[in-house]
Design a protein around this motif. Structure first.
Motif, PDB file in Angstrom:
ATOM      1  N   GLY A  60       0.772  -1.241   0.000  1.00 54.32           N
ATOM      2  CA  GLY A  60       0.000   0.000   0.000  1.00 54.32           C
ATOM      3  C   GLY A  60       0.797   1.281   0.000  1.00 54.32           C
ATOM      4  N   ARG A  61       2.118   1.183   0.007  1.00 53.87           N
ATOM      5  CA  ARG A  61       3.005   2.343  -0.053  1.00 53.87           C
ATOM      6  C   ARG A  61       4.040   2.112  -1.154  1.00 53.87           C
ATOM      7  NH1 ARG A  61       3.807   4.798   5.146  1.00 53.87           N
ATOM      8  NH2 ARG A  61       5.408   6.050   4.116  1.00 53.87           N
ATOM      9  N   VAL A  62       4.786   3.158  -1.484  1.00 51.36           N
ATOM     10  CA  VAL A  62       5.919   2.972  -2.392  1.00 51.36           C
ATOM     11  C   VAL A  62       7.001   2.196  -1.627  1.00 51.36           C
ATOM     12  CG1 VAL A  62       7.746   4.158  -3.678  1.00 51.36           C
ATOM     13  CG2 VAL A  62       5.421   5.096  -3.652  1.00 51.36           C
ATOM     14  N   TYR A  63       7.665   1.266  -2.297  1.00 52.00           N
ATOM     15  CA  TYR A  63       8.743   0.543  -1.629  1.00 52.00           C
ATOM     16  C   TYR A  63       9.711   1.555  -1.009  1.00 52.00           C
ATOM     17  CZ  TYR A  63      13.177  -1.738  -0.936  1.00 52.00           C
ATOM     18  OH  TYR A  63      14.366  -2.133  -0.363  1.00 52.00           O
ATOM     19  N   ARG A  64       9.965   1.366   0.262  1.00 51.71           N
ATOM     20  CA  ARG A  64      10.766   2.313   1.054  1.00 51.71           C
ATOM     21  C   ARG A  64      12.145   2.584   0.447  1.00 51.71           C
ATOM     22  NH1 ARG A  64      10.598  -0.294   6.569  1.00 51.71           N
ATOM     23  NH2 ARG A  64       8.441   0.387   6.466  1.00 51.71           N
ATOM     24  N   GLY A  65      12.775   1.545  -0.051  1.00 51.59           N
ATOM     25  CA  GLY A  65      14.102   1.704  -0.664  1.00 51.59           C
ATOM     26  C   GLY A  65      14.046   2.578  -1.914  1.00 51.59           C
ATOM     27  N   ALA A  66      12.906   2.524  -2.612  1.00 52.31           N
ATOM     28  CA  ALA A  66      12.744   3.389  -3.787  1.00 52.31           C
ATOM     29  C   ALA A  66      12.635   4.846  -3.323  1.00 52.31           C
ATOM     30  CB  ALA A  66      11.502   2.979  -4.578  1.00 52.31           C
ATOM     31  N   MET A  67      11.888   5.073  -2.265  1.00 46.73           N
ATOM     32  CA  MET A  67      11.749   6.451  -1.756  1.00 46.73           C
ATOM     33  C   MET A  67      13.112   7.006  -1.342  1.00 46.73           C
ATOM     34  SD  MET A  67       8.641   7.265  -2.205  1.00 46.73           S
ATOM     35  CE  MET A  67       8.383   8.765  -1.275  1.00 46.73           C
ATOM     36  N   GLU A 163       0.561   2.197   7.184  1.00 51.12           N
ATOM     37  CA  GLU A 163       1.823   1.464   7.369  1.00 51.12           C
ATOM     38  C   GLU A 163       2.106   0.637   6.112  1.00 51.12           C
ATOM     39  OE1 GLU A 163       4.059   1.092  10.105  1.00 51.12           O
ATOM     40  OE2 GLU A 163       3.061   2.978  10.636  1.00 51.12           O
ATOM     41  N   GLY A 164       3.330   0.509   5.721  1.00 52.26           N
ATOM     42  CA  GLY A 164       3.671  -0.309   4.556  1.00 52.26           C
ATOM     43  C   GLY A 164       4.976   0.148   3.959  1.00 52.26           C
ATOM     44  N   GLY A 165       5.255  -0.325   2.744  1.00 50.97           N
ATOM     45  CA  GLY A 165       6.455   0.096   2.046  1.00 50.97           C
ATOM     46  C   GLY A 165       7.649  -0.812   2.270  1.00 50.97           C
ATOM     47  N   ASP A 166       7.482  -1.807   3.141  1.00 52.39           N
ATOM     48  CA  ASP A 166       8.610  -2.713   3.372  1.00 52.39           C
ATOM     49  C   ASP A 166       8.482  -3.949   2.477  1.00 52.39           C
ATOM     50  OD1 ASP A 166       6.308  -3.173   4.926  1.00 52.39           O
ATOM     51  OD2 ASP A 166       7.397  -4.570   6.205  1.00 52.39           O
ATOM     52  N   GLY A 167       9.541  -4.741   2.431  1.00 52.30           N
ATOM     53  CA  GLY A 167       9.555  -5.937   1.597  1.00 52.30           C
ATOM     54  C   GLY A 167       8.802  -7.081   2.252  1.00 52.30           C
ATOM     55  N   GLY A 168       8.867  -8.244   1.621  1.00 54.36           N
ATOM     56  CA  GLY A 168       8.147  -9.408   2.120  1.00 54.36           C
ATOM     57  C   GLY A 168       9.053 -10.387   2.852  1.00 54.36           C
ATOM     58  N   ALA A 169       8.436 -11.475   3.300  1.00 56.63           N
ATOM     59  CA  ALA A 169       9.142 -12.417   4.177  1.00 56.63           C
ATOM     60  C   ALA A 169       9.679 -13.648   3.449  1.00 56.63           C
ATOM     61  CB  ALA A 169       8.194 -12.857   5.288  1.00 56.63           C
ATOM     62  N   SER A 202      19.807 -12.669   4.550  1.00 61.32           N
ATOM     63  CA  SER A 202      18.358 -12.667   4.715  1.00 61.32           C
ATOM     64  C   SER A 202      17.836 -11.328   5.242  1.00 61.32           C
ATOM     65  CB  SER A 202      17.972 -13.804   5.664  1.00 61.32           C
ATOM     66  OG  SER A 202      16.594 -13.888   5.752  1.00 61.32           O
ATOM     67  N   SER A 203      18.666 -10.639   5.998  1.00 56.42           N
ATOM     68  CA  SER A 203      18.209  -9.365   6.569  1.00 56.42           C
ATOM     69  C   SER A 203      18.134  -8.271   5.499  1.00 56.42           C
ATOM     70  CB  SER A 203      19.137  -8.925   7.708  1.00 56.42           C
ATOM     71  OG  SER A 203      20.415  -8.617   7.190  1.00 56.42           O
ATOM     72  N   ARG A 204      18.839  -8.464   4.393  1.00 54.94           N
ATOM     73  CA  ARG A 204      18.781  -7.463   3.311  1.00 54.94           C
ATOM     74  C   ARG A 204      17.743  -7.809   2.252  1.00 54.94           C
ATOM     75  NH1 ARG A 204      24.736  -5.796   1.224  1.00 54.94           N
ATOM     76  NH2 ARG A 204      25.711  -5.346   3.225  1.00 54.94           N
ATOM     77  N   CYS A 205      17.471  -9.104   2.068  1.00 56.35           N
ATOM     78  CA  CYS A 205      16.515  -9.540   1.031  1.00 56.35           C
ATOM     79  C   CYS A 205      15.147  -8.933   1.310  1.00 56.35           C
ATOM     80  CB  CYS A 205      16.428 -11.067   1.028  1.00 56.35           C
ATOM     81  SG  CYS A 205      15.142 -11.725  -0.069  1.00 56.35           S
ATOM     82  N   ILE A 206      14.494  -8.440   0.235  1.00 55.38           N
ATOM     83  CA  ILE A 206      13.176  -7.806   0.389  1.00 55.38           C
ATOM     84  C   ILE A 206      12.072  -8.613  -0.312  1.00 55.38           C
ATOM     85  CG2 ILE A 206      14.084  -5.480   0.733  1.00 55.38           C
ATOM     86  CD1 ILE A 206      13.401  -4.979  -2.319  1.00 55.38           C
ATOM     87  N   SER A 207      12.391  -9.802  -0.773  1.00 55.23           N
ATOM     88  CA  SER A 207      11.384 -10.657  -1.443  1.00 55.23           C
ATOM     89  C   SER A 207      10.838 -10.038  -2.718  1.00 55.23           C
ATOM     90  CB  SER A 207      10.185 -10.951  -0.529  1.00 55.23           C
ATOM     91  OG  SER A 207      10.575 -11.548   0.644  1.00 55.23           O
ATOM     92  N   CYS A 208      11.706  -9.344  -3.449  1.00 61.79           N
ATOM     93  CA  CYS A 208      11.222  -8.716  -4.690  1.00 61.79           C
ATOM     94  C   CYS A 208      11.199  -9.700  -5.840  1.00 61.79           C
ATOM     95  CB  CYS A 208      12.078  -7.506  -5.041  1.00 61.79           C
ATOM     96  SG  CYS A 208      13.753  -7.911  -5.611  1.00 61.79           S
TER      97      CYS A 208
END
Ligand SMILES: Cc1cc2nc3c(=O)[nH]c(=O)nc-3n(C[C@H](O)[C@H](O)[C@H](O)COP(=O)(O)O)c2cc1C
Length: 254
Positions: A60-67, A163-169, A202-208
């Motif tokens: 529901g938000r722009v991916y945080r890393g893109a911002m 809330e949102g904008g983060d990657g997946g699990a 794993s802590s950097r992977c965003i499930s893109c």
């Protein structure tokens, strides 16, 4: 006048949308690819430039890393078209968030588009953006620059943003077919994959799932992850109804 696109696009949909919009304005738009964090640099734009900026919707938000990457872009009253690509669920506050940020960085937002692209997970909106989507995006680009500049641009969304904008699990693994070519490591947006393609932070992977899409051997995979398989089935079922692109220009809102 120069026309630029700047985008974060893990699986290519936002890039396609940005290029289609820009093609409605000029045939020779430049590409500023900010997908890989280590390659994203600062850019300043002149008053008579036009920038098309695009990124995917994550929760529901722009991916945080893109911002974060887009915060390196600065305008001087430069016209800007904001675009988000979403996977047939919803774009919620993403478009509004991106427009607000670009305005705060010295741009004048003259148009906004939310377009449907194949979802990262499951088999949702496959084949999109398709030819019709790209034609509509191109037409929107043309209309956005032709619209009178004094109209109101009303972009849906609420402030404060949800809330949102983060990657997946989900964490893809590397199968035996891997030849350690290094492509997935080079193209990983967050530098999460080691140079040999087999180790993942794993802590950097965003499930893109960019690694899954780009691997020439199909060796980056979610196969064998039953939790992901069940989620993908559920999401595919839930998002089976076709959603449409949304375009906002000053012209239409007057
Ligand atoms: C972590 C994550 C969260 C997502 N959240 C949403 C969402 O809230 N709504 C939606 O419609 N699509 C969502 N998607 C799908 C992407 O927005 C969609 O596939 C988009 O077209 C990807 O753009 P890209 O190819 O430029 O990376 C999500 C994808 C990921 C990986």
């Amino acid at each position: 006048m120069s026309v630029y696109t700047a985008f974060f696009s893990a699986t290519g949909n936002s890039r396609q949308a940005a290029l289609a919009i820009a093609s409605g304005i000029a045939e020779d738009a430049s590409e500023i690819d900010m997908t890989v964090r280590s390659q994203a640099g600062a850019h300043s734009f002149a008053p008579d430039d036009i920038l098309v900026v695009a990124a995917p919707v994550y929760k529901g938000r722009v991916y945080r890393g893109a911002m974060e990457r887009f915060s390196l872009l600065s305008g001087s009253g430069t016209r800007c078209i904001v675009a988000v690509s979403y996977g047939n669920r919803a774009y919620d506050d993403a478009l509004l968030e991106l427009a607000d940020a670009m305005e705060a960085q010295g741009f004048r937002v003259i148009g906004a588009a939310a377009s449907v692209g194949r979802h990262t997970y499951g088999t949702i909106a496959q084949g999109r953006p398709g030819g019709d989507d790209l034609a509509a995006l191109r037409d929107f680009g043309r209309r956005a620059v032709e619209a009178p500049s004094d109209g109101a641009l009303r972009i849906p969304g609420t402030r404060p943003y949800r809330e949102g904008g983060d990657g997946g699990a989900y964490r893809p693994s590397t199968s035996g077919g891997c030849i350690s070519c290094g492509l997935c490591a080079r193209l990983c947006p967050e530098g999460a994959i080691g140079p040999g393609c087999r180790t993942v932070d794993s802590s950097r992977c965003i499930s893109c799932f960019r690694c899954i899409r780009v691997c020439p051997r199909g060796a980056r995979t979610m196969e064998g992850d039953s939790g992901y398989a069940a989620f993908a089935r559920m999401l595919t079922e839930r998002l089976s109804v076709r959603q449409e692109n949304a375009f906002y220009t000053k012209e239409e809102d007057r």
